[in-house]
Design a protein around this motif. Structure first.
Motif, PDB file in Angstrom:
ATOM      1  N   ARG A  77       6.145  -3.489   6.285  1.00 20.32           N
ATOM      2  CA  ARG A  77       6.191  -4.055   4.932  1.00 20.32           C
ATOM      3  C   ARG A  77       5.214  -3.354   3.996  1.00 20.32           C
ATOM      4  O   ARG A  77       5.569  -2.986   2.875  1.00 20.32           O
ATOM      5  N   ARG A  78       3.993  -3.146   4.465  1.00 20.57           N
ATOM      6  CA  ARG A  78       2.974  -2.555   3.604  1.00 20.57           C
ATOM      7  C   ARG A  78       3.225  -1.069   3.356  1.00 20.57           C
ATOM      8  O   ARG A  78       2.848  -0.535   2.309  1.00 20.57           O
ATOM      9  N   ALA A  79       3.849  -0.392   4.318  1.00 18.44           N
ATOM     10  CA  ALA A  79       4.144   1.027   4.154  1.00 18.44           C
ATOM     11  C   ALA A  79       5.433   1.266   3.375  1.00 18.44           C
ATOM     12  O   ALA A  79       5.697   2.389   2.940  1.00 18.44           O
ATOM     13  N   THR A 127       0.812  -1.200   0.000  1.00 21.92           N
ATOM     14  CA  THR A 127       0.000   0.000   0.000  1.00 21.92           C
ATOM     15  C   THR A 127       0.848   1.254   0.000  1.00 21.92           C
ATOM     16  O   THR A 127       0.549   2.234  -0.663  1.00 21.92           O
ATOM     17  N   GLY A 128       1.927   1.264   0.756  1.00 19.14           N
ATOM     18  CA  GLY A 128       2.766   2.443   0.865  1.00 19.14           C
ATOM     19  C   GLY A 128       3.691   2.589  -0.321  1.00 19.14           C
ATOM     20  O   GLY A 128       3.580   1.919  -1.326  1.00 19.14           O
ATOM     21  N   THR A 129       4.645   3.486  -0.194  1.00 14.42           N
ATOM     22  CA  THR A 129       5.598   3.707  -1.272  1.00 14.42           C
ATOM     23  C   THR A 129       6.979   3.935  -0.701  1.00 14.42           C
ATOM     24  O   THR A 129       7.145   4.645   0.281  1.00 14.42           O
ATOM     25  N   ARG A 130       7.950   3.322  -1.331  1.00 10.75           N
ATOM     26  CA  ARG A 130       9.326   3.505  -0.874  1.00 10.75           C
ATOM     27  C   ARG A 130       9.888   4.846  -1.300  1.00 10.75           C
ATOM     28  O   ARG A 130      10.996   5.187  -0.960  1.00 10.75           O
ATOM     29  N   GLY A 131       9.092   5.622  -2.047  1.00  8.61           N
ATOM     30  CA  GLY A 131       9.512   6.964  -2.417  1.00  8.61           C
ATOM     31  C   GLY A 131       9.039   8.009  -1.428  1.00  8.61           C
ATOM     32  O   GLY A 131       9.171   9.201  -1.676  1.00  8.61           O
ATOM     33  N   ALA A 132       8.458   7.570  -0.290  1.00  9.93           N
ATOM     34  CA  ALA A 132       7.967   8.509   0.713  1.00  9.93           C
ATOM     35  C   ALA A 132       9.148   9.026   1.527  1.00  9.93           C
ATOM     36  O   ALA A 132       9.648   8.344   2.412  1.00  9.93           O
ATOM     37  N   HIS A 133       9.579  10.247   1.232  1.00  9.06           N
ATOM     38  CA  HIS A 133      10.783  10.775   1.862  1.00  9.06           C
ATOM     39  C   HIS A 133      10.476  11.782   2.964  1.00  9.06           C
ATOM     40  O   HIS A 133      11.233  11.900   3.913  1.00  9.06           O
ATOM     41  N   VAL A 176       1.984   4.975   6.677  1.00 14.23           N
ATOM     42  CA  VAL A 176       1.647   4.086   7.789  1.00 14.23           C
ATOM     43  C   VAL A 176       0.133   3.937   7.899  1.00 14.23           C
ATOM     44  O   VAL A 176      -0.396   2.833   8.022  1.00 14.23           O
ATOM     45  N   LEU A 177      -0.589   5.052   7.832  1.00 12.57           N
ATOM     46  CA  LEU A 177      -2.049   4.986   7.914  1.00 12.57           C
ATOM     47  C   LEU A 177      -2.638   4.252   6.719  1.00 12.57           C
ATOM     48  O   LEU A 177      -3.620   3.506   6.850  1.00 12.57           O
ATOM     49  N   ALA A 178      -2.042   4.448   5.541  1.00 16.72           N
ATOM     50  CA  ALA A 178      -2.548   3.807   4.332  1.00 16.72           C
ATOM     51  C   ALA A 178      -2.309   2.302   4.321  1.00 16.72           C
ATOM     52  O   ALA A 178      -2.866   1.594   3.485  1.00 16.72           O
ATOM     53  N   ALA A 179      -1.486   1.810   5.235  1.00 12.25           N
ATOM     54  CA  ALA A 179      -1.260   0.362   5.321  1.00 12.25           C
ATOM     55  C   ALA A 179      -2.524  -0.375   5.738  1.00 12.25           C
ATOM     56  O   ALA A 179      -2.691  -1.561   5.461  1.00 12.25           O
ATOM     57  N   PHE A 180      -3.450   0.345   6.408  1.00  9.80           N
ATOM     58  CA  PHE A 180      -4.706  -0.256   6.852  1.00  9.80           C
ATOM     59  C   PHE A 180      -5.773  -0.088   5.769  1.00  9.80           C
ATOM     60  O   PHE A 180      -5.912   0.986   5.180  1.00  9.80           O
ATOM     61  N   ASP A 181      -6.501  -1.144   5.496  1.00 14.30           N
ATOM     62  CA  ASP A 181      -7.621  -1.071   4.570  1.00 14.30           C
ATOM     63  C   ASP A 181      -8.647  -2.132   4.960  1.00 14.30           C
ATOM     64  O   ASP A 181      -8.526  -2.772   6.008  1.00 14.30           O
TER      65      ASP A 181
END
Length: 254
Positions: A35-37, A2-8, A17-22
Motif C-alpha cells: 500500500r505504501r509503495a 510514501t511510494g509512487t504509482r508512477g514507478a515503472h 519498497v525501501l521508501a515505504a519504511f520511515d
C-alpha cells in the motif's frame, strides 16, 4: 503514501519498497508495504523476497519486515555518514563534557538537515531528533549554519519555498531568514531560539572539509531559559574547528 504509482522501472519499484519504511513505520507487513509503495501485492511480494534474500530487509518470526543490516553496512561507507561521525566523535565528546547538554552533528541533504550523531545527558533539555532524523534547514541551528554557507542559488531557492512553522518563534518570513543567514556568515555561528520547541535554544557552527567548503555543522542545544550564548559560542567554535582540522582543513590557507 510514501511510494509512487508512477514507478515503472525495476529500480524505481525497488526504491519505492525501501521508501515505504520511515521513522513512523519501521516495521511493516507485506500488505502495508504494498500500500505504501503503491505497488501490487504480487509485485511487492517478489521485490520484498529479493531484498530480503540480499539482506536489505529482514523478516521476523511474526512475518513483519524491518530494514536489514546490509543497508547499514552500505551506509557506513558514506563519507558524510559513519566516517565523518568517527572523525568528529572525540570533539563532540569534548563539547559534551564542557556543557553536559545535547550535542549534535548534522549534514545537509537537499533542503533538509540530517543528523548523523547526537550525544545527550539525562538532565539535558528534550529534543525531537534522533540519528537519521530530518528537519527543514531554517528551523535548526545546524540547518541555519549549513544554509548560510550553501551558496546564493540554494538560499534563494529555499527562501522562495514554504517555510514550515513549528512554534510561534520559527522563522517563516523569507526576508527575516535572509537577514539571519547574513548574520550567520558575519559571525560564524548560528543561534536558533525556540524554533522547534518552546524551551530549547541551539548554537551551531560550520564544519569545513579539506577544500574549505562547509560539509557539516555541530551544535549544542540548551534550555532556552538558562541559555548563555556568549559562553556557548567559543565552545561550539572550538569543536567545529577541531573537526574541520581533522578533516584536513588548513585555515592558514583560507
Amino acid at each position: 503514501m510514501t511510494g509512487t504509482r508512477g514507478a515503472h522501472t525495476a529500480p524505481e519499484r525497488l526504491l519505492s519498497v525501501l521508501a515505504a519504511f520511515d521513522q513512523e513505520h519501521p516495521a511493516l507487513c507485506l500488505t502495508d508495504i504494498s500500500r505504501r509503495a503503491g505497488l501490487s501485492l504480487t509485485t511487492t511480494h517478489r521485490l520484498v523476497g529479493a531484498l530480503t534474500e540480499w539482506g536489505a530487509l529482514e523478516r521476523d518470526g511474526s512475518g513483519v519486515y524491518h530494514v536489514g543490516l546490509r543497508l547499514w553496512e552500505l551506509a557506513a561507507l558514506a563519507p558524510r555518514g559513519l566516517a565523518l561521525r568517527q572523525i568528529a566523535l572525540p570533539y563532540l565528546e569534548d563539547l559534551y563534557e564542557a556543557t553536559h547538554e545535547n550535542v549534535q552533528l548534522a549534514v545537509r541533504d537537499a533542503s533538509d538537515v540530517v543528523y548523523i550523531e547526537w550525544l545527550s545527558g539525562r538532565s539535558a533539555v528534550g529534543v525531537h531528533i534522533r540519528v537519521g532524523a530530518r528537519w527543514p534547514l531554517h528551523a535548526t541551528g545546524v540547518g541555519l549554519a549549513l544554509l548560510a554557507h550553501g551558496g546564493p542559488e540554494l538560499q534563494e531557492k529555499y527562501c522562495a519555498g514554504e517555510l514550515a512553522s513549528f512554534t510561534p518563534y520559527t522563522i517563516t518570513d523569507p526576508v527575516r531568514l535572509r537577514r539571519e543567514l547574513a548574520e550567520v556568515r558575519r559571525t560564524g555561528v548560528a543561534v536558533s531560539d525556540r524554533q522547534v520547541t518552546r524551551d530549547a535554544l541551539s548554537v551551531a557552527a560550520p564544519v569545513r572539509g579539506a577544500d574549505g567548503s562547509v560539509t557539516a555543522a555541530v551544535s549544542v542545544v540548551v534550555p532556552q531559559a538558562d541559555a548563555q550564548v556568549p559562553v556557548l559560542v567559543p565552545a561550539v567554535r572550538v569543536a567545529a574547528r577541531g573537526i574541520s582540522r581533522a578533516l584536513g582543513w588548513q585555515p592558514e590557507r583560507g
